[in-house]
Design a protein around this motif. Sequence first.
Motif, short mmCIF file in Angstrom:
data_model
loop_
_atom_site.label_atom_id
_atom_site.label_comp_id
_atom_site.label_asym_id
_atom_site.label_seq_id
_atom_site.Cartn_x
_atom_site.Cartn_y
_atom_site.Cartn_z
N GLY A 34 0.81 -1.20 0.00
CA GLY A 34 0.00 0.00 0.00
C GLY A 34 0.85 1.27 0.00
O GLY A 34 2.05 1.24 -0.26
N ALA A 35 0.18 2.39 0.30
CA ALA A 35 0.87 3.68 0.28
C ALA A 35 2.03 3.69 1.27
O ALA A 35 1.93 3.19 2.39
N ASN A 36 3.16 4.26 0.84
CA ASN A 36 4.36 4.40 1.66
C ASN A 36 4.91 3.05 2.13
O ASN A 36 5.50 2.95 3.21
N ALA A 37 4.76 2.02 1.31
CA ALA A 37 5.25 0.69 1.69
C ALA A 37 6.76 0.71 1.90
O ALA A 37 7.28 0.10 2.85
N VAL A 38 7.49 1.41 1.02
CA VAL A 38 8.95 1.46 1.15
C VAL A 38 9.36 2.15 2.44
O VAL A 38 10.25 1.69 3.16
N GLY A 39 8.69 3.26 2.77
CA GLY A 39 9.01 3.98 4.00
C GLY A 39 8.79 3.13 5.23
O GLY A 39 9.62 3.11 6.16
N ARG A 40 7.68 2.39 5.25
CA ARG A 40 7.42 1.53 6.40
C ARG A 40 8.41 0.38 6.47
O ARG A 40 8.84 -0.05 7.55
N GLY A 41 8.80 -0.16 5.29
CA GLY A 41 9.80 -1.23 5.28
C GLY A 41 11.14 -0.76 5.81
O GLY A 41 11.80 -1.48 6.58
N ARG A 42 11.57 0.45 5.42
CA ARG A 42 12.83 1.00 5.91
C ARG A 42 12.79 1.22 7.43
O ARG A 42 13.76 0.93 8.15
N LEU A 43 11.66 1.74 7.90
CA LEU A 43 11.51 1.96 9.34
C LEU A 43 11.59 0.63 10.08
O LEU A 43 12.26 0.53 11.12
N ALA A 44 10.96 -0.40 9.56
CA ALA A 44 11.00 -1.72 10.21
C ALA A 44 12.43 -2.24 10.28
O ALA A 44 12.86 -2.80 11.31
N GLY A 45 13.21 -2.06 9.22
CA GLY A 45 14.60 -2.49 9.24
C GLY A 45 15.41 -1.76 10.29
O GLY A 45 16.23 -2.36 10.99
N ARG A 46 15.18 -0.43 10.42
CA ARG A 46 15.90 0.34 11.43
C ARG A 46 15.53 -0.11 12.84
O ARG A 46 16.38 -0.17 13.73
N ILE A 47 14.26 -0.44 13.02
CA ILE A 47 13.81 -0.90 14.34
C ILE A 47 14.55 -2.18 14.73
O ILE A 47 15.05 -2.31 15.86
N VAL A 48 14.62 -3.13 13.81
CA VAL A 48 15.30 -4.39 14.12
C VAL A 48 16.77 -4.14 14.43
O VAL A 48 17.32 -4.65 15.41
N ARG A 49 17.43 -3.31 13.62
CA ARG A 49 18.85 -3.03 13.86
C ARG A 49 19.06 -2.36 15.22
O ARG A 49 19.98 -2.73 15.98
N ASP A 50 18.21 -1.39 15.56
CA ASP A 50 18.34 -0.71 16.85
C ASP A 50 18.08 -1.67 18.01
O ASP A 50 18.75 -1.61 19.05
N ARG A 51 17.09 -2.53 17.86
CA ARG A 51 16.78 -3.50 18.92
C ARG A 51 17.96 -4.45 19.15
O ARG A 51 18.31 -4.75 20.30
N LEU A 52 18.56 -4.92 18.08
CA LEU A 52 19.71 -5.82 18.22
C LEU A 52 20.88 -5.09 18.86
O LEU A 52 21.63 -5.68 19.66
N ASN A 53 21.04 -3.82 18.55
CA ASN A 53 22.11 -3.03 19.14
C ASN A 53 21.89 -2.84 20.65
O ASN A 53 22.85 -2.89 21.43
N GLN A 54 20.64 -2.68 21.06
CA GLN A 54 20.32 -2.49 22.48
C GLN A 54 20.71 -3.69 23.33
O GLN A 54 21.10 -3.55 24.49
N SER A 110 8.28 -9.87 16.00
CA SER A 110 7.58 -8.89 16.84
C SER A 110 7.10 -7.68 16.06
O SER A 110 6.28 -6.90 16.56
N LEU A 111 7.60 -7.50 14.83
CA LEU A 111 7.15 -6.38 14.01
C LEU A 111 5.66 -6.47 13.68
O LEU A 111 5.05 -5.46 13.29
N TYR A 112 5.10 -7.66 13.82
CA TYR A 112 3.66 -7.81 13.57
C TYR A 112 2.86 -6.72 14.30
O TYR A 112 1.98 -6.08 13.73
N THR A 113 3.18 -6.52 15.61
CA THR A 113 2.40 -5.54 16.38
C THR A 113 3.24 -4.40 16.93
O THR A 113 2.70 -3.36 17.30
N CYS A 114 4.57 -4.59 16.98
CA CYS A 114 5.43 -3.56 17.57
C CYS A 114 6.03 -2.63 16.54
O CYS A 114 6.66 -1.63 16.90
N GLY A 115 5.90 -2.98 15.26
CA GLY A 115 6.58 -2.20 14.24
C GLY A 115 5.64 -1.31 13.47
O GLY A 115 4.55 -0.99 13.95
N PRO A 116 6.00 -0.90 12.27
CA PRO A 116 5.14 -0.05 11.45
C PRO A 116 3.82 -0.75 11.11
O PRO A 116 3.70 -1.98 11.23
N ALA A 117 2.88 0.06 10.66
CA ALA A 117 1.55 -0.48 10.36
C ALA A 117 1.58 -1.38 9.13
O ALA A 117 2.37 -1.19 8.20
#
Length: 461
Positions: A338-358, A421-428
């Motif tokens: 859907g709309a802004n699919a690429v933006g949400r995908g990029r955000l999801a990738g950053r979330i995973v990388r930041d979580r692993l870094n934490q 966990s991105l199912y409910t914790c990540g982008p829409a």
Amino acid sequence: MDHTNTPSTDLLRIGCGAGFSGDRWDAAVAVVSTLVAKGGPSALIFETLAERTLALAQQQRRADPTAGCEPMLERFVTPILRECTLHGIPIIGNFGAANPRAAADRLQKLAKSLRLPPLRIAVVEGDDLLQSLDKDRLRGLLPEHLNSKQLVSANAYLGAVEIAQALKAGAQVVVTGRVADPSLALGPMLAHFGWAEDDWDRLASGTMAGHLLECGAQVCGGYFADPGVKDVPELERVGFPIVEMRADGRFVVTKAWGTGGCVDLRTVKEQLLYEIHDPACYVTPDVIADVSEADMRPVGADRVEVTGVRGHPLPPTLKATLCFEAGWLAEGEISYAGANAVGRGRLAGRIVRDRLNQVGLMYMPVRIDLIGQSSVFADDAGDWNGPPVDDSLAIHDIRLRVAANTRNRTDAEAVTREVMSLYTCGPAGGGGVRTLISNRLASDSCLVPRDWVQPTWSFVP
């Protein structure tokens, strides 16, 4: 000149029944039917062994001494074994992988189940350096960052001589482990024509004929096809190749009768150069081949003649491939649409990388891909490094892939949980999560002195 239907000792036909372990099981049927219909001396090769395939086979043999050979062996051979034995068509295959004798045993059992007489099966051995070299020599082959405990396999690429010797002794089937792919075809040529082991031009010609055969349908238009650019007819029933070799080294590339695909100057040239770094110096265990002045010309429908291949003396060393344990591979995927699919995908990738870094897991290589927008040309962070793209192009369907190379399974599981966990914790709007954890193997290549390797062949019951 069309040499079709010319039963002669001056002519040997060699067909290919498989180009890799995952190839089509029924491909060899049309090849064998064509060889039988054309008559005259012929042989059939199966190329089913890649570097990673061999390492996996070594792992299987560790767990089970009766395992470690081509898992789909019976599926490949059953459709053609009766015809080949009835018409005197020898079968040569590297489906022995890490355990040629186990493959020979399975083939003999297959023949019995088909109510065929016992087969004369020869096995070629000597490629397994783990069995033949002492620890000091093995240690010298390893990259500095490895130790011998991580080594899964070490195999030298053998040549065609032992295959030829077995065929001359009457083998109906020759099973090998790691040999150079073109040697599978050069072996029957040496046995049939009696070429001298220093007849470099003929050895080089036979080697390049084997090189054209080894990838199966690739030279018949399979891997060649690109719709609207390089169109190939009836690709759904693409044929497999046959080489018609002459005693003087001239040969024609063709394909099985009644099949789709095509053999023309384009497909032959493309395959001739496939995986060759220097066309004037293609190094194999049997000869150094030079195709820089080779000539190709069509000699009929789906028939291309190749001449002008030159050869130079064989190298003093043999290539060896080492495979070693390299931790665990963790993979996770999720789709956004859907709309802004690429933006949400990029955000999801950053979330995973930041979580692993934490949690301190960024010690490991992590790759972030947006499949459909930036994967092949992107770097590990998902940043685009390829040709310019039209940013205005609307992409409404994207799939995020996260992959990490971890030291242990526990860390791999942590990676896949973050994607889940991105199912409910990540982008829409994320969905369709898939995760996979597997042992990772890595490989490296080196050269070993030829006298370190002692290839042998023998008949097995």
